[in-house]
Write a protein that holds these residues in place. Structure first.
Motif, PDB file in Angstrom:
ATOM      1  N   ILE A  79       0.842  -1.215   0.000  1.00 32.33           N
ATOM      2  CA  ILE A  79       0.000   0.000   0.000  1.00 32.33           C
ATOM      3  C   ILE A  79       0.870   1.255   0.000  1.00 32.33           C
ATOM      4  CG2 ILE A  79      -1.579   1.356   1.448  1.00 32.33           C
ATOM      5  CD1 ILE A  79      -2.973  -1.274   2.167  1.00 32.33           C
ATOM      6  N   LEU A  80       1.953   1.222   0.751  1.00 35.23           N
ATOM      7  CA  LEU A  80       2.828   2.391   0.844  1.00 35.23           C
ATOM      8  C   LEU A  80       3.604   2.646  -0.450  1.00 35.23           C
ATOM      9  CD1 LEU A  80       4.165   1.910   4.481  1.00 35.23           C
ATOM     10  CD2 LEU A  80       2.773   3.818   3.662  1.00 35.23           C
ATOM     11  N   LYS A  81       3.742   1.621  -1.294  1.00 36.69           N
ATOM     12  CA  LYS A  81       4.519   1.768  -2.522  1.00 36.69           C
ATOM     13  C   LYS A  81       3.659   2.022  -3.764  1.00 36.69           C
ATOM     14  CE  LYS A  81       7.543  -1.553  -3.082  1.00 36.69           C
ATOM     15  NZ  LYS A  81       8.273  -2.829  -2.948  1.00 36.69           N
ATOM     16  N   ASN A  82       2.353   1.815  -3.664  1.00 39.95           N
ATOM     17  CA  ASN A  82       1.506   1.893  -4.855  1.00 39.95           C
ATOM     18  C   ASN A  82       1.153   3.349  -5.196  1.00 39.95           C
ATOM     19  OD1 ASN A  82      -0.347   1.504  -6.913  1.00 39.95           O
ATOM     20  ND2 ASN A  82      -1.319  -0.238  -5.920  1.00 39.95           N
ATOM     21  N   PRO A  83       1.559   3.818  -6.399  1.00 36.43           N
ATOM     22  CA  PRO A  83       1.295   5.216  -6.771  1.00 36.43           C
ATOM     23  C   PRO A  83      -0.180   5.503  -7.061  1.00 36.43           C
ATOM     24  CG  PRO A  83       2.341   4.059  -8.592  1.00 36.43           C
ATOM     25  CD  PRO A  83       2.356   3.122  -7.423  1.00 36.43           C
ATOM     26  N   ILE A  84      -1.015   4.478  -7.100  1.00 32.75           N
ATOM     27  CA  ILE A  84      -2.440   4.703  -7.360  1.00 32.75           C
ATOM     28  C   ILE A  84      -3.051   5.609  -6.293  1.00 32.75           C
ATOM     29  CG2 ILE A  84      -3.310   2.705  -6.054  1.00 32.75           C
ATOM     30  CD1 ILE A  84      -4.609   3.889  -9.463  1.00 32.75           C
ATOM     31  N   TYR A  85      -2.510   5.517  -5.057  1.00 33.08           N
ATOM     32  CA  TYR A  85      -3.113   6.269  -3.956  1.00 33.08           C
ATOM     33  C   TYR A  85      -2.879   7.779  -4.070  1.00 33.08           C
ATOM     34  CZ  TYR A  85      -3.845   1.655  -2.029  1.00 33.08           C
ATOM     35  OH  TYR A  85      -4.242   0.352  -1.858  1.00 33.08           O
ATOM     36  N   MET A  86      -1.891   8.183  -4.871  1.00 29.88           N
ATOM     37  CA  MET A  86      -1.718   9.618  -5.092  1.00 29.88           C
ATOM     38  C   MET A  86      -2.329  10.035  -6.431  1.00 29.88           C
ATOM     39  SD  MET A  86       2.254  10.186  -6.201  1.00 29.88           S
ATOM     40  CE  MET A  86       3.074   9.159  -7.444  1.00 29.88           C
ATOM     41  N   GLY A  87      -3.078   9.093  -7.072  1.00 29.03           N
ATOM     42  CA  GLY A  87      -3.820   9.437  -8.276  1.00 29.03           C
ATOM     43  C   GLY A  87      -3.118   9.153  -9.577  1.00 29.03           C
ATOM     44  N   TYR A  88      -2.155   8.202  -9.582  1.00 25.76           N
ATOM     45  CA  TYR A  88      -1.440   7.875 -10.808  1.00 25.76           C
ATOM     46  C   TYR A  88      -1.544   6.370 -11.098  1.00 25.76           C
ATOM     47  CZ  TYR A  88       0.737  12.485 -10.955  1.00 25.76           C
ATOM     48  OH  TYR A  88       0.948  13.842 -11.038  1.00 25.76           O
ATOM     49  N   TYR A  89      -2.116   6.027 -12.266  1.00 28.65           N
ATOM     50  CA  TYR A  89      -2.090   4.633 -12.708  1.00 28.65           C
ATOM     51  C   TYR A  89      -0.649   4.280 -13.075  1.00 28.65           C
ATOM     52  CZ  TYR A  89      -7.189   4.729 -13.044  1.00 28.65           C
ATOM     53  OH  TYR A  89      -8.525   4.818 -12.758  1.00 28.65           O
ATOM     54  N   SER A  90      -0.328   2.989 -12.979  1.00 32.59           N
ATOM     55  CA  SER A  90       1.064   2.588 -13.243  1.00 32.59           C
ATOM     56  C   SER A  90       1.113   1.230 -13.940  1.00 32.59           C
ATOM     57  CB  SER A  90       1.856   2.519 -11.933  1.00 32.59           C
ATOM     58  OG  SER A  90       1.315   1.528 -11.077  1.00 32.59           O
ATOM     59  N   ILE A  91       2.224   1.000 -14.610  1.00 37.64           N
ATOM     60  CA  ILE A  91       2.486  -0.280 -15.264  1.00 37.64           C
ATOM     61  C   ILE A  91       3.999  -0.467 -15.277  1.00 37.64           C
ATOM     62  CG2 ILE A  91       2.722   0.574 -17.643  1.00 37.64           C
ATOM     63  CD1 ILE A  91       1.040  -1.803 -18.553  1.00 37.64           C
ATOM     64  N   HIS A  92       4.439  -1.717 -15.500  1.00 37.25           N
ATOM     65  CA  HIS A  92       5.882  -2.031 -15.564  1.00 37.25           C
ATOM     66  C   HIS A  92       6.570  -1.766 -14.230  1.00 37.25           C
ATOM     67  CE1 HIS A  92      10.055  -1.925 -17.417  1.00 37.25           C
ATOM     68  NE2 HIS A  92       9.529  -3.072 -17.816  1.00 37.25           N
ATOM     69  N   ARG A  93       5.909  -2.176 -13.142  1.00 36.07           N
ATOM     70  CA  ARG A  93       6.518  -2.034 -11.825  1.00 36.07           C
ATOM     71  C   ARG A  93       7.309  -3.271 -11.431  1.00 36.07           C
ATOM     72  NH1 ARG A  93       1.847  -0.878  -7.979  1.00 36.07           N
ATOM     73  NH2 ARG A  93       3.518  -0.898  -6.437  1.00 36.07           N
ATOM     74  N   ARG A  94       7.108  -4.344 -12.179  1.00 34.44           N
ATOM     75  CA  ARG A  94       7.901  -5.544 -11.947  1.00 34.44           C
ATOM     76  C   ARG A  94       8.087  -6.289 -13.250  1.00 34.44           C
ATOM     77  NH1 ARG A  94       3.787  -9.408  -8.465  1.00 34.44           N
ATOM     78  NH2 ARG A  94       2.402 -10.008 -10.167  1.00 34.44           N
ATOM     79  N   GLU A  95       9.135  -7.083 -13.315  1.00 34.66           N
ATOM     80  CA  GLU A  95       9.470  -7.836 -14.514  1.00 34.66           C
ATOM     81  C   GLU A  95       8.898  -9.227 -14.377  1.00 34.66           C
ATOM     82  OE1 GLU A  95      13.696  -8.738 -15.526  1.00 34.66           O
ATOM     83  OE2 GLU A  95      13.456  -6.952 -16.761  1.00 34.66           O
ATOM     84  N   LYS A  96       7.997  -9.599 -15.285  1.00 34.01           N
ATOM     85  CA  LYS A  96       7.346 -10.901 -15.172  1.00 34.01           C
ATOM     86  C   LYS A  96       8.295 -12.013 -15.591  1.00 34.01           C
ATOM     87  CE  LYS A  96       2.599  -9.339 -15.729  1.00 34.01           C
ATOM     88  NZ  LYS A  96       1.347  -9.453 -16.509  1.00 34.01           N
ATOM     89  N   GLY A  97       7.994 -13.203 -15.104  1.00 36.56           N
ATOM     90  CA  GLY A  97       8.790 -14.380 -15.407  1.00 36.56           C
ATOM     91  C   GLY A  97       8.565 -15.434 -14.362  1.00 36.56           C
ATOM     92  N   LYS A  98       9.385 -16.468 -14.401  1.00 33.80           N
ATOM     93  CA  LYS A  98       9.222 -17.542 -13.417  1.00 33.80           C
ATOM     94  C   LYS A  98       9.357 -17.000 -12.011  1.00 33.80           C
ATOM     95  CE  LYS A  98      10.804 -22.213 -12.443  1.00 33.80           C
ATOM     96  NZ  LYS A  98      11.758 -23.281 -12.772  1.00 33.80           N
ATOM     97  N   ASN A  99      10.343 -16.142 -11.800  1.00 36.08           N
ATOM     98  CA  ASN A  99      10.499 -15.447 -10.518  1.00 36.08           C
ATOM     99  C   ASN A  99      10.510 -13.950 -10.825  1.00 36.08           C
ATOM    100  OD1 ASN A  99      10.906 -17.836  -8.882  1.00 36.08           O
ATOM    101  ND2 ASN A  99      12.880 -18.023  -9.898  1.00 36.08           N
ATOM    102  N   PHE A 100       9.368 -13.301 -10.568  1.00 37.73           N
ATOM    103  CA  PHE A 100       9.285 -11.892 -10.963  1.00 37.73           C
ATOM    104  C   PHE A 100      10.245 -11.035 -10.140  1.00 37.73           C
ATOM    105  CE2 PHE A 100       6.217 -11.821  -7.443  1.00 37.73           C
ATOM    106  CZ  PHE A 100       6.530 -10.611  -6.841  1.00 37.73           C
ATOM    107  N   LYS A 101      10.666  -9.957 -10.748  1.00 37.40           N
ATOM    108  CA  LYS A 101      11.636  -9.051 -10.134  1.00 37.40           C
ATOM    109  C   LYS A 101      11.021  -7.659 -10.045  1.00 37.40           C
ATOM    110  CE  LYS A 101      15.871  -6.680 -11.491  1.00 37.40           C
ATOM    111  NZ  LYS A 101      16.831  -6.516 -12.589  1.00 37.40           N
ATOM    112  N   ARG A 102      11.040  -7.076  -8.839  1.00 37.20           N
ATOM    113  CA  ARG A 102      10.528  -5.715  -8.660  1.00 37.20           C
ATOM    114  C   ARG A 102      11.523  -4.724  -9.258  1.00 37.20           C
ATOM    115  NH1 ARG A 102       6.082  -5.845  -5.762  1.00 37.20           N
ATOM    116  NH2 ARG A 102       5.727  -7.526  -4.275  1.00 37.20           N
ATOM    117  N   LEU A 103      10.999  -3.808 -10.038  1.00 31.26           N
ATOM    118  CA  LEU A 103      11.853  -2.844 -10.725  1.00 31.26           C
ATOM    119  C   LEU A 103      11.992  -1.565  -9.911  1.00 31.26           C
ATOM    120  CD1 LEU A 103      10.447  -3.288 -14.335  1.00 31.26           C
ATOM    121  CD2 LEU A 103      12.519  -4.297 -13.381  1.00 31.26           C
ATOM    122  N   ASP A 104      13.057  -0.843 -10.186  1.00 33.04           N
ATOM    123  CA  ASP A 104      13.303   0.429  -9.513  1.00 33.04           C
ATOM    124  C   ASP A 104      12.251   1.451  -9.944  1.00 33.04           C
ATOM    125  OD1 ASP A 104      15.409   2.059  -7.927  1.00 33.04           O
ATOM    126  OD2 ASP A 104      15.012   3.277  -9.718  1.00 33.04           O
TER     127      ASP A 104
END
Length: 565
Positions: free
Chosen positions: A236-261
């Motif tokens: 919840i603290l990291k999701n930009p939706i709460y300040m009014g911004y939709y987002s995409i590409h926050r993590r890299e999909k795959g067998k073991n997903f990786k959170r992106l900077d």
């Protein structure tokens, strides 16, 4: 006139393409096509709902395997589908078509008619057709991703579940499938909880764990579990939706997903005022605190390591003091326990800085039920059970059966090796077929360009290289199996002197010895479940001891007293 029995294959790759959980358009097209042939009669249909023909291979699709089995049993004469891409979007599906023809089945499509398979050039054309399907899937995937990015940047909701604090409401606007779009609307009662989380984190200095405990204490309903957890608060603290911004590409999909900077995220270009729950200032402040805490933690680790290096002749690794790392897991979330020791610092009268490390195992998710277990408590229980296990091991002559188990394990891997070998042979033949087509392409007689053939050959060579890597990996598995069972056999020899051998071993050796015996240890508050790699009751010589053994080993739970960690 001989009547031919026709079966149809209907498929869509996603749930969004279904119409009331059905595929009526493809059904109507195929049935109309059947009516145009006097000697055809509809027999049955196969249907695949939300199954990707690009991500899944032939053997991964139960319907295709059923079609093949029915074909071999001569249950029908013709397989009809709307287009070839309904069968598959990868080159390997061309070989599936050949297998159906060998079983006496003709393959037709509404768009292209009969897929010929009489001559060598027919096989090549079919192969190229499926290769084109694969290329189109790749392009389609890129177009879909580009479209999603564009919609996110324009401040539009692109699908999925509504995050905590919002609900989805249907609108009159239509999507590409002519269905009503949805928009997110704030659920005020939940929004108040979100604001409270940000307030506790930013203004009162609470961490994830303390916030979760506060909400649980107040009886605030959790999102999808019985209790609030650290990971939920962090999300919840990291999701930009709460300040009014939709987002995409926050993590890299795959067998073991990786959170992106954060710098790699794609956000709406402008704030969507209707979905703002916390101010942009508060959200950015939360990220600043979160990132600074992470940086301080990394710095603290470096300082602790430097202090230990001063006191010990060899560099000290805090993780090296725990013997059960790698096999001990949290019984609540299932993740492996990590080193979570803490340090006692003090200064002697002469001003010398001293530090001692208290060994402790910790849950990666910090599960609310219980997060920490002291090293002394957990290791003493496990060592006692292992000692009991080895005492019983002395009573059984298991060498012959151990070798049999080893053979069965290796046999399973060798079966996979044979499958890989067949795939390598198939890919090699593919490359040869494509290379044989090059002379006609150079003369302009094949209807396909040299460049396209070259790209196809390159793709096949890459796949061949990947299969070669799989072959190496399987050989490594066989070698590892030999090591595991050989290590277990060594335990038979050291069992009489277990206490002495283990007592004198260093931590890495203890880890190796335990890992060769134990597959996994699940720790759940007062219960410890130890799963040995080889269960003694599985051996013939221990049939009379089964009930007694089940109290302590295998997949059975050992009740233990709770310690104070």
């Amino acid at each position: 006139m001989e009547v031919k029995r026709v079966r149809t294959l209907l498929r869509v790759s996603s749930k969004q393409q279904l119409h009331d959980d059905d595929i009526p358009l493809q059904r109507a097209e195929t049935k109309d096509y059947i009516k145009k042939h006097e000697d055809w009669v509809f027999d049955n249909e196969y249907i695949e709902k939300a199954v990707s023909a690009y991500k899944n291979g032939v053997e991964d699709r139960e319907v295709l395997m059923q079609i093949k089995e029915d074909a071999e049993n001569k249950e029908f004469d013709i397989l009809l589908t709307y287009m070839t891409d309904r069968i598959g979007r990868r080159e390997e599906y061309s070989f599936y078509i050949s297998e159906l023809y060998r079983a006496g089945i003709e393959v037709w499509t509404v768009k292209d008619g009969k897929i010929k398979n009489d001559e060598h050039t027919d096989s090549l054309i079919t192969y190229i057709r499926f290769w084109q399907n694969e290329e189109e899937s790749r392009k389609l995937g890129k177009r879909v991703r580009d479209a999603l990015i564009k919609e996110v940047e324009e401040g539009k909701f692109v699908g999925g579940k509504a995050p905590y604090g919002y609900q989805l409401v249907e609108t009159s606007e239509k999507d590409s499938h002519k269905r009503n779009r949805h928009k997110m609307v704030i659920v005020e009662k939940q929004a108040e909880v979100v604001r409270k989380i940000y307030d506790l984190y930013i203004h009162q200095g609470y961490g994830y764990e303390k916030i979760a405990k506060e909400l649980n204490k107040e009886g605030v309903p959790a999102i999808s579990a019985d209790k609030w957890k650290n990971g939920t608060i962090c999300s919840i603290l990291k999701n930009p939706i709460y300040m009014g911004y939709y987002s995409i590409h926050r993590r890299e999909k795959g067998k073991n997903f990786k959170r992106l900077d954060r710098s790699e995220w794609i956000l709406s270009k402008e704030q969507v005022k209707d979905i703002v729950i916390v101010s942009q200032y508060d959200w950015e402040k939360a990220q600043e605190i979160r990132e600074s805490k992470k940086a301080r933690l990394e710095e603290k680790k470096k300082e602790t390591l430097a202090l230990y290096e001063e006191q010990y002749s060899a560099p000290f690794n805090p993780r090296g003091k725990l013997s059960l790392l790698g096999i001990a897991c949290c019984g609540y979330c299932g993740k492996r326990l990590k080193s979570a020791g803490y340090n006692n610092h003090w200064v002697t009268k002469d001003g010398t800085k001293k530090v001692s490390c208290i060994g402790r195992y910790g849950c990666q998710e910090r599960c609310a039920e219980r997060s920490y277990y002291s090293q002394d408590f957990l290791e003493s229980v496990v060592f006692e059970v292992v000692e009991n296990y080895l005492e019983r091991l002395k009573e059984v002559n298991i060498s012959e059966e151990l070798n049999e188990m080893k053979k069965q394990k290796i046999s399973s891997v060798e079966k996979e090796q044979k499958r890989i070998a067949k795939e390598i042979d198939k890919k090699t033949k593919d490359i040869k077929t494509l290379e044989d087509a090059l002379p006609n392409a150079f003369r302009g007689e094949s209807g396909i360009t040299v460049e396209r053939l070259s790209r196809m050959i390159d793709e096949k060579e890459k796949e061949l290289a990947e299969l070669a890597q799989d072959k190496v990996r399987l050989q490594e598995q066989i070698e590892q199996t030999n090591v595991t069972y050989d290590d277990f056999a060594k335990f038979i020899d050291i069992a009489p002197n277990w206490k002495q051998v283990f007592k004198e071993a260093d931590v890495p050796t203890k880890r190796m010895l335990l890992a060769s015996l134990i597959e996994r240890i699940d720790v759940k508050d007062e219960d410890i479940n130890i799963k040995f790699r080889i269960r003694l009751e599985d051996f013939k010589g221990h049939s009379g001891e089964g009930e007694k053994i089940r109290e302590t080993v295998g997949s059975d739970t050992i009740p233990c007293k709770r310690d104070s960690a």
